[in-house]
Design a protein around this motif. Structure first.
Motif, short mmCIF file in Angstrom:
data_model
loop_
_atom_site.label_atom_id
_atom_site.label_comp_id
_atom_site.label_asym_id
_atom_site.label_seq_id
_atom_site.Cartn_x
_atom_site.Cartn_y
_atom_site.Cartn_z
N LEU A 1 8.94 43.72 5.93
CA LEU A 1 9.96 42.47 7.05
C LEU A 1 11.15 42.67 6.65
O LEU A 1 12.03 43.30 6.21
CB LEU A 1 9.27 41.25 6.52
CG LEU A 1 8.48 40.78 6.76
CD1 LEU A 1 8.04 38.76 6.09
CD2 LEU A 1 7.09 40.15 7.57
N SER A 2 11.58 43.17 8.60
CA SER A 2 12.60 42.95 9.08
C SER A 2 13.28 41.32 9.36
O SER A 2 13.43 41.48 10.58
CB SER A 2 12.95 43.93 9.78
OG SER A 2 14.50 44.31 10.17
N VAL A 3 13.81 41.10 8.54
CA VAL A 3 14.46 39.78 9.00
C VAL A 3 15.67 39.70 10.00
O VAL A 3 16.21 39.55 9.90
CB VAL A 3 13.65 38.90 8.04
CG1 VAL A 3 14.12 36.89 8.91
CG2 VAL A 3 12.35 38.42 7.26
N LYS A 4 15.19 38.69 10.87
CA LYS A 4 16.64 38.34 12.01
C LYS A 4 16.86 37.01 11.53
O LYS A 4 16.52 36.26 11.31
CB LYS A 4 16.27 38.53 13.37
CG LYS A 4 15.67 39.34 13.65
CD LYS A 4 16.22 40.46 14.18
CE LYS A 4 18.09 40.23 15.36
NZ LYS A 4 18.60 41.03 15.65
N ALA A 5 18.66 36.89 11.85
CA ALA A 5 19.54 36.16 11.20
C ALA A 5 19.14 34.87 12.40
O ALA A 5 18.43 35.69 13.64
CB ALA A 5 21.02 36.62 11.36
N ALA A 6 18.72 33.66 11.48
CA ALA A 6 18.18 32.55 12.35
C ALA A 6 19.75 31.97 12.67
O ALA A 6 20.62 31.73 12.01
CB ALA A 6 18.18 31.77 11.05
N VAL A 7 20.15 31.88 14.62
CA VAL A 7 21.34 32.38 14.32
C VAL A 7 21.08 31.12 15.87
O VAL A 7 21.04 31.72 17.03
CB VAL A 7 22.09 32.91 14.80
CG1 VAL A 7 23.56 32.65 15.66
CG2 VAL A 7 22.52 34.02 14.37
N LEU A 8 21.22 29.52 15.33
CA LEU A 8 21.20 29.01 16.56
C LEU A 8 22.28 28.70 18.21
O LEU A 8 21.31 28.49 19.20
CB LEU A 8 21.38 27.50 15.88
CG LEU A 8 20.44 27.13 15.07
CD1 LEU A 8 20.55 25.24 14.34
CD2 LEU A 8 19.21 27.21 15.39
N GLY A 9 22.33 29.59 17.84
CA GLY A 9 23.95 29.27 19.36
C GLY A 9 23.55 30.74 19.35
O GLY A 9 24.40 30.44 20.89
N GLY A 10 22.59 31.55 19.38
CA GLY A 10 21.59 32.06 20.23
C GLY A 10 20.61 32.13 20.39
O GLY A 10 20.08 32.10 21.80
N VAL A 11 19.78 31.78 19.79
CA VAL A 11 18.32 30.98 19.62
C VAL A 11 18.21 29.48 21.16
O VAL A 11 17.80 29.86 22.16
CB VAL A 11 17.55 30.69 19.09
CG1 VAL A 11 16.48 29.87 18.83
CG2 VAL A 11 17.94 31.85 17.66
N ILE A 12 19.11 28.82 20.59
CA ILE A 12 19.04 27.82 22.22
C ILE A 12 19.49 28.16 23.14
O ILE A 12 18.84 28.24 24.28
CB ILE A 12 20.43 26.21 21.45
CG1 ILE A 12 19.22 25.95 19.40
CG2 ILE A 12 19.70 25.33 22.45
CD1 ILE A 12 20.10 25.18 19.11
N PRO A 13 20.54 28.53 23.65
CA PRO A 13 20.94 29.20 24.81
C PRO A 13 19.83 29.95 25.34
O PRO A 13 19.39 30.45 26.61
CB PRO A 13 22.00 29.59 24.69
CG PRO A 13 23.16 29.23 23.97
CD PRO A 13 21.68 29.07 22.45
N GLY A 14 19.63 31.35 24.96
CA GLY A 14 18.70 32.15 24.78
C GLY A 14 17.34 31.34 25.04
O GLY A 14 16.55 31.43 26.73
N VAL B 1 18.85 42.40 35.33
CA VAL B 1 20.06 41.30 35.87
C VAL B 1 21.08 41.20 34.57
O VAL B 1 22.07 40.59 33.99
CB VAL B 1 20.31 40.82 36.83
CG1 VAL B 1 21.35 40.05 37.12
CG2 VAL B 1 20.33 41.51 38.09
N GLY B 2 19.82 40.11 34.27
CA GLY B 2 20.24 39.02 32.97
C GLY B 2 20.39 40.42 31.70
O GLY B 2 21.85 39.55 30.78
N ALA B 3 20.23 41.16 31.33
CA ALA B 3 19.96 42.15 30.37
C ALA B 3 21.63 42.38 30.05
O ALA B 3 22.44 42.30 29.39
CB ALA B 3 19.07 42.47 30.40
N GLY B 4 22.23 43.08 31.85
CA GLY B 4 23.59 43.70 31.96
C GLY B 4 24.21 42.37 31.49
O GLY B 4 25.31 42.90 30.76
#
Length: 174
Positions: free
Chosen positions: A65-78, A116-119
């Motif tokens: 498994l390659s678990v990504k960090a749980a970062v609410l500052g990225g997950v919620i706005p994303g 555009v969003g990715a850029g």
């Protein structure tokens, strides 16, 4: 070989999207209005099957498994941006690619919006990395770690919950 495997599984996933009718506009709209749970059932099915498959392979020692960090500052706005884009375009990334594959040119708007969003994200990343993307950083955690349990009882509960939810959807005609 990994790239070929990814291409083949991606095409198969696209075929399933098309065959299950989840790339149809009326299904997308029905899901957004909580009146047609076809997409929810499809995605929940893929999550359950994937969860079982990954953990079976993990237990057999065939994958890590390659678990990504749980970062609410990225997950919620994303998640909010994803939902806004889905609501405005009527497509999520997978369904936009599938719709384009079917020849629906309106999906190009969704794909253009994603590019555009990715850029914009790539340009803003240095500033976000030091700010927003540090908020609510819980590290590389998993639900079994948080609960202090083996993953199989959690998988069993989630699978049972999905089956009960499917049954409820069917009773409601969703």
């Amino acid at each position: 070989m990994d790239l070929w495997f990814g291409l083949i599984t991606g095409v198969l996933f696209g075929v399933l999207l098309q065959r299950c009718e989840v790339i149809r506009y009326d299904r997308q709209l029905g899901a957004l209005r909580l009146r047609d749970m076809t997409i929810v059932k499809f995605m929940l099915s893929t999550v359950v099957v994937g969860m079982i498959g990954v953990h079976l392979l993990l237990d057999l020692g065939l994958v890590k498994l390659s678990v990504k960090a749980a970062v609410l500052g990225g997950v919620i706005p994303g998640g909010l941006i994803f939902g806004l884009g889905w609501g405005l375009a009527g497509y999520c990334p997978g369904t936009a690619a599938g719709a384009l594959g079917e020849g629906r040119l309106d999906a190009l708007w969704a794909i253009l919006g994603m590019l555009v969003g990715a850029g914009l994200y790539a340009e803003a990343y240095p500033a976000l990395k030091a700010g927003l993307l540090t908020w609510g950083d819980y590290g590389k955690i998993t639900l079994p770690q948080v609960l202090g349990l083996n993953h199989w009882p959690i998988i069993a509960v989630i699978t049972l919950g999905a089956l009960l939810l499917f049954r409820w959807f069917e009773k409601k005609g969703l």
